[in-house]
Design a protein around this motif. Structure first.
Motif, short mmCIF file in Angstrom:
data_model
loop_
_atom_site.label_atom_id
_atom_site.label_comp_id
_atom_site.label_asym_id
_atom_site.label_seq_id
_atom_site.Cartn_x
_atom_site.Cartn_y
_atom_site.Cartn_z
N LEU A 321 46.97 -70.33 -52.74
CA LEU A 321 47.33 -69.97 -51.37
C LEU A 321 48.25 -70.23 -50.90
CD1 LEU A 321 43.76 -71.27 -50.08
CD2 LEU A 321 44.09 -68.89 -50.23
N GLY A 322 48.92 -69.16 -50.03
CA GLY A 322 50.37 -69.51 -49.45
C GLY A 322 50.31 -70.41 -48.22
N THR A 323 50.79 -71.48 -48.30
CA THR A 323 50.52 -72.48 -47.16
C THR A 323 51.23 -72.07 -45.86
OG1 THR A 323 52.71 -73.82 -48.17
CG2 THR A 323 50.28 -74.45 -48.87
N ASP A 324 52.08 -71.27 -46.05
CA ASP A 324 52.79 -70.64 -44.77
C ASP A 324 51.94 -69.98 -43.98
OD1 ASP A 324 55.38 -71.78 -45.74
OD2 ASP A 324 56.01 -69.93 -46.41
N ALA A 325 50.95 -69.28 -44.56
CA ALA A 325 49.98 -68.49 -43.83
C ALA A 325 48.77 -68.95 -43.88
CB ALA A 325 49.95 -67.21 -44.17
N VAL A 326 48.31 -69.70 -44.68
CA VAL A 326 46.82 -70.22 -44.86
C VAL A 326 46.74 -71.67 -45.04
CG1 VAL A 326 44.90 -69.98 -46.24
CG2 VAL A 326 46.46 -67.92 -46.21
N GLU A 327 45.82 -72.17 -44.30
CA GLU A 327 45.69 -73.98 -44.28
C GLU A 327 44.16 -74.19 -44.80
OE1 GLU A 327 45.47 -77.14 -41.06
OE2 GLU A 327 45.36 -75.18 -40.36
N VAL A 328 44.25 -74.96 -45.83
CA VAL A 328 42.97 -75.61 -46.29
C VAL A 328 42.40 -76.41 -45.00
CG1 VAL A 328 41.65 -77.09 -47.83
CG2 VAL A 328 43.53 -75.14 -48.62
N THR A 329 41.37 -76.16 -44.67
CA THR A 329 40.72 -76.93 -43.57
C THR A 329 39.50 -77.86 -43.80
OG1 THR A 329 39.16 -75.23 -43.09
CG2 THR A 329 41.26 -75.16 -41.90
N HIS A 330 38.94 -77.80 -45.19
CA HIS A 330 37.96 -78.77 -45.51
C HIS A 330 38.20 -78.89 -47.07
CE1 HIS A 330 36.52 -77.01 -41.78
NE2 HIS A 330 35.47 -78.05 -41.69
N ILE A 331 37.94 -79.95 -47.40
CA ILE A 331 37.69 -80.39 -49.12
C ILE A 331 36.49 -81.00 -49.43
CG2 ILE A 331 40.31 -80.38 -49.43
CD1 ILE A 331 39.91 -83.31 -49.53
N ASN A 332 36.00 -80.82 -50.64
CA ASN A 332 34.86 -81.45 -51.26
C ASN A 332 35.16 -82.90 -51.77
OD1 ASN A 332 32.70 -82.33 -53.29
ND2 ASN A 332 31.70 -80.31 -52.47
N LEU A 333 34.38 -83.81 -51.15
CA LEU A 333 34.82 -85.17 -51.74
C LEU A 333 34.59 -85.45 -53.11
CD1 LEU A 333 34.60 -87.18 -48.28
CD2 LEU A 333 36.68 -86.21 -49.42
N ASN A 334 33.74 -84.81 -53.58
CA ASN A 334 33.12 -85.05 -54.97
C ASN A 334 34.34 -84.60 -55.94
OD1 ASN A 334 30.71 -86.27 -54.03
ND2 ASN A 334 29.68 -84.40 -54.52
N ASP A 335 34.87 -83.35 -55.75
CA ASP A 335 35.80 -82.98 -56.73
C ASP A 335 37.09 -82.24 -56.16
OD1 ASP A 335 34.85 -80.49 -55.64
OD2 ASP A 335 33.69 -79.70 -57.36
N ASN A 336 37.21 -82.70 -54.74
CA ASN A 336 38.39 -82.01 -54.28
C ASN A 336 38.60 -80.46 -54.06
OD1 ASN A 336 39.51 -84.81 -53.25
ND2 ASN A 336 40.17 -85.04 -55.52
N THR A 337 37.63 -79.93 -54.30
CA THR A 337 37.78 -78.31 -54.20
C THR A 337 37.71 -77.70 -52.74
OG1 THR A 337 35.22 -78.19 -54.58
CG2 THR A 337 36.62 -77.87 -56.53
N VAL A 338 38.16 -76.75 -52.64
CA VAL A 338 38.40 -75.95 -51.51
C VAL A 338 37.05 -75.79 -50.81
CG1 VAL A 338 39.28 -74.09 -50.06
CG2 VAL A 338 40.55 -74.90 -51.88
N GLU A 339 36.92 -76.14 -49.60
CA GLU A 339 35.69 -75.96 -48.87
C GLU A 339 35.80 -75.18 -47.35
OE1 GLU A 339 32.57 -76.56 -49.55
OE2 GLU A 339 32.42 -77.90 -51.36
N GLY A 340 36.98 -75.02 -47.11
CA GLY A 340 37.42 -74.16 -45.94
C GLY A 340 38.78 -73.97 -45.75
N ILE A 341 38.89 -72.79 -45.35
CA ILE A 341 40.33 -72.28 -45.06
C ILE A 341 40.49 -71.52 -43.62
CG2 ILE A 341 40.82 -71.94 -47.48
CD1 ILE A 341 40.32 -68.72 -47.07
N ARG A 342 41.64 -71.47 -43.34
CA ARG A 342 41.85 -70.52 -41.90
C ARG A 342 43.28 -69.92 -42.08
NH1 ARG A 342 45.02 -72.23 -37.72
NH2 ARG A 342 45.69 -74.34 -37.56
N HIS A 343 43.40 -68.82 -41.39
CA HIS A 343 44.76 -68.35 -41.38
C HIS A 343 45.55 -69.04 -40.21
CE1 HIS A 343 48.00 -65.43 -40.86
NE2 HIS A 343 47.63 -64.83 -42.18
#
Length: 378
Positions: A321-343
């Motif tokens: 994900l390009g951090t300039d346009a997309v932000e990771v909003t949530h992560i899974n605390l068991n394995d740090n996978t992406v759980e939420g994104i927003r533009h």
């Protein structure tokens, strides 16, 4: 009735059918929820999968006509440690065995679900076959290895609605044979904001939650294109959950790309993955997926931890994900996978988990209100 489950790597588990003779195949996964087996059975996200419940006693409260997430059972087979044939619940209208058998779904018990779950956690989700007729482990192993992989499989096309429908007072109302709809056809009942929900495998409780926060909800087939959606003059777009690999759902990705910036967008589960792909990201298959009602997720904006219900085998690649346009909003605390994104600039966000879960945690119910707040005041 004697049965046998054999995985593609040759591991075999004796068991017995409590629904009569039969055979089933698919990817074997496990769910850690203690309750909610009827919701699990009818969740379209489980299409093509044989579900193992880690809670040992299943069937004790029966089934009913209300606690469903779609119009039919979606799992390929149901695997439990111990089946309870005598349900005790005032809401029960049928036993679990009769419910499964009535839709030709194989249910097995007497299976060492603890050993199976540990095996999947170590080796990953695997293809498998359960049979009451073919009990030869070598034969079953060969047949399991001949099954198609979940990677590359477009199951959304198989579970989606064939006709558009309005969600009204807690149930679907079909609108016609063709998607030749406009605002006059389906928004004549009030001045609430309208949302089009693309059905990649929509759970009924998502539609209930959208209705609860004040939306008029139009559900459309997965392959509905952007022009047809815009013709209904919606105020927002919802991307539903669903089964299988998100990358083959190219029609859904194309529709989202066409509508980015033109409508507020909210996605859940497969909808999160499709939004991630539309924003230029990639997805990948998890080793054994997240399925249960107790997954800890951290909201990176508030710092709060939400206990969430989840059911997915794929995830968005954070590094893609390009951090300039997309932000990771949530992560899974068991394995740090992406759980939420927003533009960062456009009104579009999504989560990998299920804020509508029923039964399950309600920590994330605020997301529907957040989506409602993105609409024009009405």
């Amino acid at each position: 009735m004697q049965a046998r489950l054999t995985l593609e790597d040759g591991r075999t588990f004796p068991c017995r059918s409590f629904t009569g003779p039969g055979e089933a195949s698919g990817e074997v996964v496990f769910n850690t929820s203690m309750t909610g087996y009827q919701e699990v059975l009818t969740d379209p996200s489980y299409s093509g999968q044989m579900v193992t419940m880690t809670y040992p006693l299943v069937g004790n409260y029966g089934v009913n006509d209300e606690d469903v997430e779609s119009g039919r059972i979606q799992v390929a087979a149901f695997l439990v440690k111990e089946y309870q044939p005598f349900p005790s619940n005032y809401r029960s209208t049928q036993s679990l065995a009769d419910y499964l058998a009535g839709q030709n779904i194989l249910g097995v018990e007497g299976l060492d679900t603890r050993a199976l779950t540990r095996h999947i956690r170590n080796g990953g989700a695997m293809r498998a076959i359960i049979s009451t007729t073919d009990l030869d482990p070598e034969s079953l192993k060969r047949r399991a290895n001949a099954l198609p992989s979940m990677v590359g499989m477009d199951l959304a096309r198989e579970v989606t609605t064939r006709r558009a429908y309005r969600w009204t007072a807690g149930k679907p109302e079909l609108l016609g044979d063709e998607l030749t709809l406009d605002a006059r056809v389906w928004r004549h009942r009030g001045d609430r904001p309208s949302v089009v929900a693309i059905d990649f495998g929509l759970k009924y409780n998502i539609a209930r939650c959208l209705e609860r926060v004040g939306f008029e909800v139009l559900v459309v087939p997965a392959e509905t294109d952007a022009s047809a959606i815009l013709a209904t003059a919606p105020d927002g777009l919802f991307l539903s959950n669903g089964p299988g690999d998100p990358e083959p759902v190219v029609y859904g990705v194309r529709t989202v790309k066409d509508l980015l910036g033109r409508l507020p967008i909210f996605g859940i589960c497969l909808g999160n993955q499709i939004l991630g792909l539309a924003l230029g990201g990639r997805t990948y298959k998890l080793k054994f997926g997240h399925r249960g009602a107790n997954q800890p997720v951290k909201n990176l904006k508030t710092g709060k931890v939400e206990i969430t219900s989840q059911n997915h085998g794929f995830a968005v690649d954070m590094d893609s994900l390009g951090t300039d346009a997309v932000e990771v909003t949530h992560i899974n605390l068991n394995d740090n996978t992406v759980e939420g994104i927003r533009h960062r600039r456009l009104p579009a966000f999504s989560v990998q988990y299920h804020p509508e879960a029923s039964p399950g945690p309600h920590d994330a119910a605020y997301l529907f209100d957040q989506f409602r707040a993105m609409m024009k005041t009405k």
